[in-house]
Design a protein around this motif. Structure first.
Motif, PDB file in Angstrom:
ATOM      1  N   SER A  41     -44.542  25.779 -51.503  1.00  0.00           N
ATOM      2  CA  SER A  41     -43.575  24.890 -52.136  1.00  0.00           C
ATOM      3  C   SER A  41     -43.848  24.770 -53.630  1.00  0.00           C
ATOM      4  O   SER A  41     -44.941  24.355 -54.038  1.00  0.00           O
ATOM      5  N   ASP A  42     -42.857  25.115 -54.458  1.00  0.00           N
ATOM      6  CA  ASP A  42     -42.950  24.902 -55.908  1.00  0.00           C
ATOM      7  C   ASP A  42     -43.202  23.436 -56.217  1.00  0.00           C
ATOM      8  O   ASP A  42     -44.034  23.092 -57.063  1.00  0.00           O
ATOM      9  N   GLN A  43     -42.462  22.591 -55.556  1.00  0.00           N
ATOM     10  CA  GLN A  43     -42.560  21.166 -55.811  1.00  0.00           C
ATOM     11  C   GLN A  43     -43.955  20.645 -55.513  1.00  0.00           C
ATOM     12  O   GLN A  43     -44.510  19.840 -56.273  1.00  0.00           O
ATOM     13  N   ALA A  44     -44.552  21.091 -54.409  1.00  0.00           N
ATOM     14  CA  ALA A  44     -45.853  20.572 -54.001  1.00  0.00           C
ATOM     15  C   ALA A  44     -46.935  20.923 -55.017  1.00  0.00           C
ATOM     16  O   ALA A  44     -47.738  20.062 -55.411  1.00  0.00           O
ATOM     17  N   ILE A  45     -46.989  22.186 -55.459  1.00  0.00           N
ATOM     18  CA  ILE A  45     -48.034  22.573 -56.400  1.00  0.00           C
ATOM     19  C   ILE A  45     -47.786  21.926 -57.763  1.00  0.00           C
ATOM     20  O   ILE A  45     -48.717  21.536 -58.466  1.00  0.00           O
ATOM     21  N   GLU A  46     -46.506  21.787 -58.144  1.00  0.00           N
ATOM     22  CA  GLU A  46     -46.193  21.155 -59.436  1.00  0.00           C
ATOM     23  C   GLU A  46     -46.642  19.703 -59.448  1.00  0.00           C
ATOM     24  O   GLU A  46     -47.272  19.231 -60.409  1.00  0.00           O
ATOM     25  N   ARG A  47     -46.338  18.967 -58.383  1.00  0.00           N
ATOM     26  CA  ARG A  47     -46.745  17.565 -58.308  1.00  0.00           C
ATOM     27  C   ARG A  47     -48.264  17.437 -58.231  1.00  0.00           C
ATOM     28  O   ARG A  47     -48.852  16.517 -58.818  1.00  0.00           O
ATOM     29  N   TYR A  48     -48.877  18.352 -57.510  1.00  0.00           N
ATOM     30  CA  TYR A  48     -50.333  18.304 -57.369  1.00  0.00           C
ATOM     31  C   TYR A  48     -51.010  18.476 -58.723  1.00  0.00           C
ATOM     32  O   TYR A  48     -51.911  17.718 -59.090  1.00  0.00           O
ATOM     33  N   LEU A  49     -50.587  19.483 -59.490  1.00  0.00           N
ATOM     34  CA  LEU A  49     -51.225  19.777 -60.772  1.00  0.00           C
ATOM     35  C   LEU A  49     -50.891  18.730 -61.820  1.00  0.00           C
ATOM     36  O   LEU A  49     -51.683  18.498 -62.749  1.00  0.00           O
ATOM     37  N   ASP A  50     -49.732  18.092 -61.692  1.00  0.00           N
ATOM     38  CA  ASP A  50     -49.356  17.049 -62.647  1.00  0.00           C
ATOM     39  C   ASP A  50     -50.363  15.907 -62.648  1.00  0.00           C
ATOM     40  O   ASP A  50     -50.615  15.286 -63.682  1.00  0.00           O
ATOM     41  N   TYR A  51     -50.970  15.633 -61.520  1.00  0.00           N
ATOM     42  CA  TYR A  51     -51.979  14.572 -61.435  1.00  0.00           C
ATOM     43  C   TYR A  51     -53.198  14.909 -62.280  1.00  0.00           C
ATOM     44  O   TYR A  51     -53.805  14.022 -62.896  1.00  0.00           O
ATOM     45  N   PHE A  52     -53.561  16.192 -62.332  1.00  0.00           N
ATOM     46  CA  PHE A  52     -54.675  16.612 -63.175  1.00  0.00           C
ATOM     47  C   PHE A  52     -54.324  16.416 -64.653  1.00  0.00           C
ATOM     48  O   PHE A  52     -55.169  15.982 -65.452  1.00  0.00           O
ATOM     49  N   ASP A  53     -53.096  16.739 -65.024  1.00  0.00           N
ATOM     50  CA  ASP A  53     -52.681  16.549 -66.409  1.00  0.00           C
ATOM     51  C   ASP A  53     -52.776  15.084 -66.807  1.00  0.00           C
ATOM     52  O   ASP A  53     -53.201  14.760 -67.932  1.00  0.00           O
ATOM     53  N   GLN A  54     -52.383  14.198 -65.909  1.00  0.00           N
ATOM     54  CA  GLN A  54     -52.471  12.771 -66.211  1.00  0.00           C
ATOM     55  C   GLN A  54     -53.926  12.345 -66.367  1.00  0.00           C
ATOM     56  O   GLN A  54     -54.271  11.589 -67.281  1.00  0.00           O
ATOM     57  N   ALA A  55     -54.797  12.844 -65.471  1.00  0.00           N
ATOM     58  CA  ALA A  55     -56.204  12.457 -65.522  1.00  0.00           C
ATOM     59  C   ALA A  55     -56.895  12.995 -66.769  1.00  0.00           C
ATOM     60  O   ALA A  55     -57.785  12.344 -67.331  1.00  0.00           O
ATOM     61  N   PHE A  56     -56.491  14.193 -67.223  1.00  0.00           N
ATOM     62  CA  PHE A  56     -57.159  14.838 -68.356  1.00  0.00           C
ATOM     63  C   PHE A  56     -56.501  14.532 -69.699  1.00  0.00           C
ATOM     64  O   PHE A  56     -56.932  15.062 -70.729  1.00  0.00           O
ATOM     65  N   GLU A  57     -55.471  13.704 -69.705  1.00  0.00           N
ATOM     66  CA  GLU A  57     -54.760  13.429 -70.946  1.00  0.00           C
ATOM     67  C   GLU A  57     -55.725  12.858 -71.991  1.00  0.00           C
ATOM     68  O   GLU A  57     -56.461  11.907 -71.740  1.00  0.00           O
ATOM     69  N   GLY A  58     -55.744  13.499 -73.159  1.00  0.00           N
ATOM     70  CA  GLY A  58     -56.628  13.070 -74.239  1.00  0.00           C
ATOM     71  C   GLY A  58     -58.047  13.593 -74.139  1.00  0.00           C
ATOM     72  O   GLY A  58     -58.890  13.262 -74.992  1.00  0.00           O
ATOM     73  N   THR A  59     -58.333  14.405 -73.131  1.00  0.00           N
ATOM     74  CA  THR A  59     -59.687  14.942 -72.934  1.00  0.00           C
ATOM     75  C   THR A  59     -59.753  16.373 -73.441  1.00  0.00           C
ATOM     76  O   THR A  59     -58.863  17.175 -73.165  1.00  0.00           O
ATOM     77  N   ASP A  60     -60.814  16.676 -74.179  1.00  0.00           N
ATOM     78  CA  ASP A  60     -61.012  18.032 -74.697  1.00  0.00           C
ATOM     79  C   ASP A  60     -61.615  18.905 -73.596  1.00  0.00           C
ATOM     80  O   ASP A  60     -62.770  18.724 -73.209  1.00  0.00           O
TER      81      ASP A  60
END
Length: 896
Positions: A291-310
């Motif tokens: 599912s495109d939707q499933a992997i996209e939503r899954y990875l979006d959580y990582f982007d939120q967690a890493f926001e502002g992190t080098d």
């Protein structure tokens, strides 16, 4: 648990050796952190802290490790108060600290894109984004009859928990060759714990307390499944879609017209797979990999967690092997599958459900089943694999992917990642990853190395070396140990452990010799990561024969091993014969064939150049693949048809018309006899096609030169460099090699490199009567050497060959034995008459001891005059550092 480290010297031989000045060609490459071995670094419960992270990284750096893959995993009992939630601000801070310290120390860092395996967690939607499976019901109706029961399917509840079950079925906990005691449906239970029942769990599962202790592996609640479609098929070939006639209460408003009808109802179920051995904060359902939707939503959580992190110091993201279906049932569906199938395959699957489920002609069943499995493969590649890889690259990182175990063409999945990664102990399985890397121009092909060689602390460094050398021979050049549990210094022995041995951390006694072992690995990899692959043959991977073969389930999983799935085929016979007879080769997939080119009669792909493509006899092949193979021949390449061309084109869509075109193409090949009996040849455009049943004769007719060193029990992997070739050679035979070894590639000089003892120099070379170059090698059983050939001017031999010039002297007298740094209890010092295993000493304290033992002996200097002395240690268990008069002579890894 016992590990025995013995240092002893039973025999001294009087020897001589000659040394001459080294030349530039025999200089060792400079070692980088990527050429050193890496290790999987388990953060158990994420109970790590900055001070100990720094301390351990410095220890690991000093031990010769070059990098780490951080994999959060289940917590350690008693550490609950120190657990850190995965991807929480605190966890991201610990990752940032690790990245900064790794940069300071010159180390590399990867991280798993999740915890445990496979991808999943509590933040994905439990209904829409979790794995789906297909359920079905069938009914028979005659003219005028109506369906009395509702079109309804209720999923049966079930729960499986790793904390209360032993999964010896898949080799996770079982020793090699152990016979499982449980079954898939009735797994072995740990006697002192009762498994949770579905009635013990609240829905949704995330609402339950203490998910770490529950360690759930699969959960299904009782619920009615949504209807996908209801189709009716008559005995006369009529097809009707009845989905719109099903009322909300499940009743069907339809009566069968003339004839006998079979109704197929498909329902979308929930597979229920949970993240296996998840870390705190990672407990949850696995994602729907199709599912495109499933992997996209899954990875979006990582982007939120890493926001502002080098994350610039993070080299890559890692995915463990598929392993969704190592549970009850299989994830064989996804929302929108019917639409995807029609897009990929060109027809409506609903019109062919009987064939999919084993009804109708054998040919129709095979074609539809193959199309279904190929669509699953396409979805896994185009959604999960590519989307994850693109996401990582957009963030400046690479991907390391274990494709094996997937219900897909793993050659394509491996190729879609930046670093294909294998595991296991099978040469042909490892070559799947290295082949995909070679064909697509990857620099690194990695392995999860030394998994489950033996139980905890029972594996030796010699066991590990045997495992790694097998990978090197298969073309793997980037070792990632499995693995190292984060264990703070000072914790009570043996420290924190992961359930799957081997343990590469300071509490393992072989740590005292680990640096020298890692230096061996780094020296080998410094060569294997340089230059380009030098394999002669592309071996076509006939996956459509497997996709079209009915089995006990809809999906076909590919572990990478080829023995079981391809037993009795020309493909398996070709792979074995090429390997055993010294013909270097790579596998190639249908997709990859579409991207190869020809140049001066050779086939080029990635950074590799091949003599020919070998097409083993099979049942099915795509028309497009045959067209491209014939196109290669037309442009000057050599094609070998081993056992004959495939019988037919694959798939169902327009198969009759496409089959006619296939037949026409084959009829245009004009075969004639050759001077080689049993071999037919056809000049095809600027190239040629050879056909026959004897592979050796076909290769001879094609003028492919094999490496005949294989006849001597020597196995090798070969690469090219600007002025010649590189060989990693291992003596896998039963006899010592002390003589001339032929090379198929021309050379005016050959530099030899002993990666274990770091000896190097130019070897003796000569021309054989058959016109081949030969190099003089001395290799005991299990030993390896690296050859670097060159077209530069020849040099005098200066590699330190050993030649015995006098008799040996036996060491007599007593030995002092003392013990240090081990457990569970430190034995006392004692004196023995001759060296022997300390497990043979009287008392349980010796039999149970795992640690470091120091054996010392004094002896007079032997008489005689020689360039050097050879110290024969006899049988070494398990590894030994030898010092003579305070001088470190090196480390040996037993048995010696």
């Amino acid at each position: 648990m016992k590990l025995f480290i013995l240092i002893f010297f039973p025999l001294l031989l009087f020897t001589g050796c000659g040394l001459q000045e080294k030349q530039a060609l025999d200089a060792w490459p400079e070692i980088t952190h990527e050429q050193q071995p890496w290790t999987r670094w388990w953060w158990q419960g994420n109970s790590v802290d900055r001070e100990n992270l720094t301390t351990l990284l410095e220890m690991y750096k000093n031990a010769g490790l070059g990098g780490f893959e951080i994999t959060p995993i289940y917590g350690v009992h008693g550490e609950e108060e120190n657990f850190v939630e995965f991807l929480s601000p605190e966890w991201v801070g610990l990752l940032s600290h690790t990245l900064q310290e790794a940069e300071r120390l010159g180390l590399g860092i990867d991280m798993a894109t999740g915890t445990g395996w496979p991808f999943g967690g509590p933040w994905i939607d439990e209904i829409e984004d979790t794995p789906k499976n297909l359920a079905r019901l069938t009914w028979e109706l005659s003219e005028g009859e109506s369906l009395e029961e509702p079109v309804r399917y209720v999923q049966s509840p079930m729960v499986r928990a790793i904390g209360t079950q032993v999964y010896e079925l898949h080799g996770f906990l079982g020793a090699e060759e152990e016979t499982p005691e449980g079954t898939m449906e009735d797994p072995l239970q740990i006697p002192d714990r009762d498994p949770p029942g579905i009635e013990d769990l609240a829905e949704p599962v995330s609402a339950n307390d203490d998910l770490q202790s529950l360690a759930l592996e699969q959960v299904r609640f009782e619920k009615e499944l949504p209807l996908i479609t209801l189709m009716a098929y008559s005995e006369r070939g009529e097809i009707r879609d009845l989905t719109g006639f099903v009322r909300e209460d499940g009743q069907l408003d339809w009566s069968a017209p003339e004839g006998d009808w079979t109704l197929y109802a498909l329902f979308q179920g929930w597979h229920g797979k949970w993240v296996e051995r998840a870390a705190p904060g990672g407990e949850g359902f696995v994602i729907d990999h199709f599912s495109d939707q499933a992997i996209e939503r899954y990875l979006d959580y990582f982007d939120q967690a890493f926001e502002g992190t080098d994350l610039s110091m993070l080299r890559g993201f890692f995915n463990d092997s598929y392993e969704v279906d190592d549970a009850a049932g299989e994830a064989n569906w996804t929302a929108g599958f019917l639409e995807a199938f029609e897009s990929y395959r060109g027809y409506d699957l609903r019109n062919h459900l009987p064939a999919l489920f084993g009804v109708g002609s054998d040919e129709m069943q095979r074609r539809v089943l193959s199309d279904y499995r190929e669509t699953i493969s396409d979805l896994l590649l185009d959604t999960f694999t590519d989307q994850w890889a693109n996401w990582a690259r957009d963030r400046g990182a690479v991907t390391r992917n274990q494709a094996h175990g997937s219900p897909a063409n793993i050659l394509d999945l491996y190729a879609a990642s930046d670093i294909p990664e294998t595991e296991g102990r099978d040469i042909f399985r490892a070559k799947m990853a290295s082949s995909a890397g070679n064909v697509t121009g990857k620099q690194l092909m990695s392995t999860e190395a030394a998994t489950w060689l033996n139980e905890h602390f029972l594996s030796t460094l010699e066991d590990v070396r045997e495992d790694l050398d097998r990978y090197f021979l298969a073309g793997i050049n980037h070792v990632v140990y499995h693995g190292t549990a984060y264990s703070p210094p000072g914790e009570e022995w043996p420290g924190r452990l992961f359930y799957a041995a081997v343990h590469f951390h300071p509490n393992n006694p072989f740590w005292h010799h680990f640096r020298e072992f890692n230096d061996y690995v780094a020296r080998v990899q410094s060569f294997l990561q340089s230059g380009n692959p030098s394999n002669d043959i592309l071996l076509y991977f006939p996956i459509y024969d497997r996709w079209s073969t009915p089995g006990n389930s809809l999906l076909e999983h590919f572990s990478g091993g080829i023995d079981d799935q391809f037993n009795g085929t020309h493909f398996l016979e070709a792979a074995r014969q090429l390997w055993e007879r010294g013909y270097p080769f790579d596998y190639i997939s249908d997709r990859q064939i579409q991207h190869v080119e020809t140049s001066q009669g050779r086939i080029t792909s990635g950074n590799s150049s091949y003599d020919l493509i070998l097409l083993p006899q099979s049942r099915f092949i795509p028309l497009e693949t045959l067209e491209e193979i014939l196109g290669l021949a037309e442009r000057g390449a050599t094609v070998i048809s081993y056992g004959g061309f495939p019988e037919s084109i694959s798939g169902y869509a327009e198969y009759e018309a496409r089959g006619e075109e296939y037949t026409r193409l084959l009829e245009e090949i004009d075969f004639t006899d050759t001077t080689t009996q049993g071999v037919l040849a056809s000049n095809y455009g600027d190239g040629k096609i050879l056909q026959g049943d004897d592979l050796e004769l076909l290769l001879m007719e094609a003028a492919v030169e094999r490496e005949s060193m294989s006849d001597m029990g020597l196995q090798f992997v070969r690469r090219s460099h600007e002025d010649g070739h590189l060989y990693f050679v291992k003596n896998t035979g039963d006899e010592q090699i002390d003589g001339w070894v032929p090379l198929s590639r021309p050379a005016r000089s050959v530099a030899l490199f002993d990666p274990m003892e770091e000896r190097s120099g130019f070897g003796r070379i000569r021309s054989s009567g058959e016109g081949l170059q030969e190099v003089y090698l001395q290799l005991n059983q299990g030993e390896s050497v690296i050859l670097k050939t060159s077209q530069s001017e020849e040099h005098d031999s200066d590699f330190p060959y050993f030649e015995t010039t006098g008799p040996g002297t036996s060491l007599a007298g007593s030995w002092a034995v003392r013990f240090a740094e081990g457990g569970p209890e430190l034995p006392g010092q004692l004196e023995i008459e001759e060296p022997r295993l300390w497990t043979e000493f009287e008392g349980d304290v010796y039999r149970n001891y795992s640690g470091l033992g120091l054996y010392t002996h004094e002896f007079p200097m032997p008489d005689g005059d020689a360039d050097g002395w050879l110290l024969d240690l006899g049988s070494v268990h398990q590894s030994a550092r030898v010092r003579l008069n305070g001088m470190d002579l090196g480390v040996l890894f037993g048995p010696q």
